[in-house]
Write a protein that holds these residues in place. Structure first.
Motif, PDB file in Angstrom:
ATOM      1  N   PHE A  27       0.795  -1.222   0.000  1.00 44.34           N
ATOM      2  CA  PHE A  27       0.000   0.000   0.000  1.00 44.34           C
ATOM      3  C   PHE A  27       0.833   1.281   0.000  1.00 44.34           C
ATOM      4  O   PHE A  27       0.290   2.374   0.010  1.00 44.34           O
ATOM      5  CB  PHE A  27      -0.955   0.005   1.209  1.00 44.34           C
ATOM      6  CG  PHE A  27      -1.921  -1.144   1.185  1.00 44.34           C
ATOM      7  CD1 PHE A  27      -3.053  -1.087   0.404  1.00 44.34           C
ATOM      8  CD2 PHE A  27      -1.675  -2.290   1.918  1.00 44.34           C
ATOM      9  CE1 PHE A  27      -3.953  -2.147   0.369  1.00 44.34           C
ATOM     10  CE2 PHE A  27      -2.560  -3.355   1.892  1.00 44.34           C
ATOM     11  CZ  PHE A  27      -3.704  -3.292   1.112  1.00 44.34           C
ATOM     12  N   GLY A  28       2.129   1.167   0.035  1.00 48.69           N
ATOM     13  CA  GLY A  28       2.965   2.360  -0.060  1.00 48.69           C
ATOM     14  C   GLY A  28       3.252   3.017   1.248  1.00 48.69           C
ATOM     15  O   GLY A  28       3.907   4.042   1.299  1.00 48.69           O
ATOM     16  N   PHE A  29       2.767   2.506   2.350  1.00 49.36           N
ATOM     17  CA  PHE A  29       3.025   3.131   3.638  1.00 49.36           C
ATOM     18  C   PHE A  29       4.522   3.055   3.933  1.00 49.36           C
ATOM     19  O   PHE A  29       5.175   2.036   3.735  1.00 49.36           O
ATOM     20  CB  PHE A  29       2.232   2.443   4.742  1.00 49.36           C
ATOM     21  CG  PHE A  29       0.750   2.498   4.531  1.00 49.36           C
ATOM     22  CD1 PHE A  29       0.125   3.710   4.262  1.00 49.36           C
ATOM     23  CD2 PHE A  29      -0.017   1.352   4.561  1.00 49.36           C
ATOM     24  CE1 PHE A  29      -1.235   3.776   4.063  1.00 49.36           C
ATOM     25  CE2 PHE A  29      -1.375   1.411   4.350  1.00 49.36           C
ATOM     26  CZ  PHE A  29      -1.986   2.615   4.096  1.00 49.36           C
ATOM     27  N   GLY A  30       5.040   4.109   4.422  1.00 47.86           N
ATOM     28  CA  GLY A  30       6.460   4.182   4.717  1.00 47.86           C
ATOM     29  C   GLY A  30       7.254   4.760   3.567  1.00 47.86           C
ATOM     30  O   GLY A  30       8.399   5.171   3.748  1.00 47.86           O
ATOM     31  N   THR A  48       2.550  12.437   0.833  1.00 51.98           N
ATOM     32  CA  THR A  48       1.666  11.283   0.766  1.00 51.98           C
ATOM     33  C   THR A  48       2.454   9.980   0.733  1.00 51.98           C
ATOM     34  O   THR A  48       3.640   9.956   0.364  1.00 51.98           O
ATOM     35  CB  THR A  48       0.787  11.377  -0.496  1.00 51.98           C
ATOM     36  OG1 THR A  48      -0.082  10.254  -0.545  1.00 51.98           O
ATOM     37  CG2 THR A  48       1.617  11.433  -1.755  1.00 51.98           C
ATOM     38  N   ASN A  49       1.783   8.901   1.111  1.00 54.03           N
ATOM     39  CA  ASN A  49       2.319   7.555   0.982  1.00 54.03           C
ATOM     40  C   ASN A  49       1.652   6.794  -0.158  1.00 54.03           C
ATOM     41  O   ASN A  49       2.022   5.668  -0.457  1.00 54.03           O
ATOM     42  CB  ASN A  49       2.108   6.773   2.285  1.00 54.03           C
ATOM     43  CG  ASN A  49       2.921   7.344   3.425  1.00 54.03           C
ATOM     44  OD1 ASN A  49       4.086   7.678   3.257  1.00 54.03           O
ATOM     45  ND2 ASN A  49       2.306   7.477   4.598  1.00 54.03           N
ATOM     46  N   SER A  50       0.652   7.425  -0.772  1.00 54.54           N
ATOM     47  CA  SER A  50      -0.108   6.762  -1.816  1.00 54.54           C
ATOM     48  C   SER A  50       0.697   6.687  -3.106  1.00 54.54           C
ATOM     49  O   SER A  50       1.553   7.532  -3.380  1.00 54.54           O
ATOM     50  CB  SER A  50      -1.422   7.505  -2.067  1.00 54.54           C
ATOM     51  OG  SER A  50      -2.152   6.879  -3.102  1.00 54.54           O
ATOM     52  N   LYS A  51       0.410   5.645  -3.896  1.00 56.28           N
ATOM     53  CA  LYS A  51       1.067   5.470  -5.186  1.00 56.28           C
ATOM     54  C   LYS A  51       0.126   5.721  -6.359  1.00 56.28           C
ATOM     55  O   LYS A  51       0.519   5.559  -7.505  1.00 56.28           O
ATOM     56  CB  LYS A  51       1.617   4.048  -5.288  1.00 56.28           C
ATOM     57  CG  LYS A  51       2.743   3.753  -4.324  1.00 56.28           C
ATOM     58  CD  LYS A  51       3.279   2.350  -4.535  1.00 56.28           C
ATOM     59  CE  LYS A  51       4.460   2.061  -3.601  1.00 56.28           C
ATOM     60  NZ  LYS A  51       5.010   0.705  -3.799  1.00 56.28           N
ATOM     61  N   ILE A  52      -1.095   6.087  -6.065  1.00 52.21           N
ATOM     62  CA  ILE A  52      -2.110   6.261  -7.105  1.00 52.21           C
ATOM     63  C   ILE A  52      -2.491   7.745  -7.201  1.00 52.21           C
ATOM     64  O   ILE A  52      -2.949   8.333  -6.217  1.00 52.21           O
ATOM     65  CB  ILE A  52      -3.358   5.419  -6.795  1.00 52.21           C
ATOM     66  CG1 ILE A  52      -2.960   3.937  -6.663  1.00 52.21           C
ATOM     67  CG2 ILE A  52      -4.420   5.602  -7.873  1.00 52.21           C
ATOM     68  CD1 ILE A  52      -4.095   3.038  -6.256  1.00 52.21           C
ATOM     69  N   PRO A  53      -2.288   8.382  -8.373  1.00 49.81           N
ATOM     70  CA  PRO A  53      -2.577   9.810  -8.525  1.00 49.81           C
ATOM     71  C   PRO A  53      -3.998  10.196  -8.121  1.00 49.81           C
ATOM     72  O   PRO A  53      -4.210  11.235  -7.495  1.00 49.81           O
ATOM     73  CB  PRO A  53      -2.342  10.049 -10.021  1.00 49.81           C
ATOM     74  CG  PRO A  53      -1.336   9.021 -10.405  1.00 49.81           C
ATOM     75  CD  PRO A  53      -1.679   7.812  -9.593  1.00 49.81           C
TER      76      PRO A  53
END
Length: 323
Positions: A27-30, A48-53
């Motif tokens: 999930f991209g956390f960290g 952000t930790n997100s990988k989705i625009p």
């Protein structure tokens, strides 16, 4: 039994540990990134930790309407720390397809990409404008079926004329300031065949290729009247009821001597000092007033009582001169 239960608990704990360890990768956390978001002439910095625009835009509180999209700037091809995410608002366009006209919205750059974005499949030679043309707001795209053909015809339009009134030019005269340029219109038609094999041409629409330029014509509005002293410009023409009077040696309301050419008017209708021309009488100036002179009634000074009787009472044209 207890030993078996212990093995199940150990396996459960092992699975949970693996999930916890893999969560950052799934999930991209960290993996914290600093993203610059540009939208509607505004800029917002997002951590952000997100990988989705799409999720990043939601975190930034930016709402995407149907047809809106995004793109990366500064040469970035994917989401990474320090990249710039630009929101692209969709533009409205129409598609003439299968005998119907439908409106769509897309943020894609070209005609071909926009059609693909809204789910319309097309052979490249069956579409106008061509697929590489930049999509513009309000554009109409024509798509024909595989058994039909597009026909494009260039037509030269008329030159619109704009008139500019010019009070320094004599009325009835014109002067061309700019000759203008014809517009160019492309008529888009489809050619199909009926059951008998005859070709049928159906006009789909018209596209303005070149709006052309207006023809500009300066039109004279200065009115003139012929007087004993030549043509003179006038600003207004009145119809008045004219009487006559004779008072030698008298004085006018303006303090001048009564004389031929000094006439009496109602100052509320024709102000004192107004220069005029009256056919059949001549050039004159409003210098006097009178109790019976009201509205459009004027009183003309004559050279004798006989002239007064000869004149009588009649309607006359009164030209208010500009000078």
């Amino acid at each position: 039994m207890l030993r078996r239960l212990g093995r199940i608990q150990l396996l459960y704990l092992l699975v949970m540990a693996i999930v916890v360890l893999m969560t950052p990768f799934l999930f991209g956390f960290g993996d914290t990134k600093h993203i610059t978001v540009k939208y509607d002439n505004q800029v917002k910095e997002v951590t952000t930790n997100s990988k989705i625009p799409k999720f990043i835009l939601m975190e930034a509180g930016i709402k995407l309407e149907p047809g809106d999209g995004w793109k990366f700037e500064n040469g970035h091809k994917s989401l990474q720390d320090g990249c710039v995410l630009q929101v692209v608002r969709g533009v409205e366009f129409s598609v003439v397809f299968n005998g119907q006209t439908k409106k769509f919205k897309s943020s894609k750059e070209t005609v071909g990409e926009a059609l693909k974005d809204v789910g319309i499949k097309h052979p490249g030679e069956k579409i106008y404008p061509e697929t590489h043309v930049i999509l513009k707001p309000g554009m109409t795209i024509y798509v024909v079926n595989k058994d039909e053909h597009l026909h494009l015809q260039d037509v030269v339009g008329e030159i619109p004329v704009i008139y500019i009134d010019d009070k320094n030019m004599a009325a009835g005269t014109e002067k061309i300031e700019h000759h203008g340029k014809h517009s160019r219109i492309k008529i888009v038609s489809k050619i199909s065949k009926n059951k008998q094999g005859d070709s049928i041409t159906t006009e789909l629409g018209k596209v303005v290729v070149d709006a052309g330029e207006n023809k500009v014509v300066r039109r004279g509005t200065a009115q003139s009247v012929k007087t004993p002293q030549g043509f003179k410009r006038y600003s207004k023409k009145l119809i008045c009821e004219a009487t006559a009077y004779y008072e030698p040696g008298g004085y006018t309301a303006s303090g001048t001597r009564t004389r031929y050419g000094a006439i009496a008017t109602d100052p509320r209708y024709i102000p004192l000092g107004t220069k005029m021309y009256i056919p059949g009488y001549g050039l004159c100036v409003a210098e006097d007033t009178g109790g019976a002179i009201k509205g459009n009634i004027i009183d003309l000074y004559m050279l004798s009582v006989a002239q007064c009787y000869q004149w009588g009472r009649r309607n006359v044209e009164v030209y208010i001169l500009e000078e």
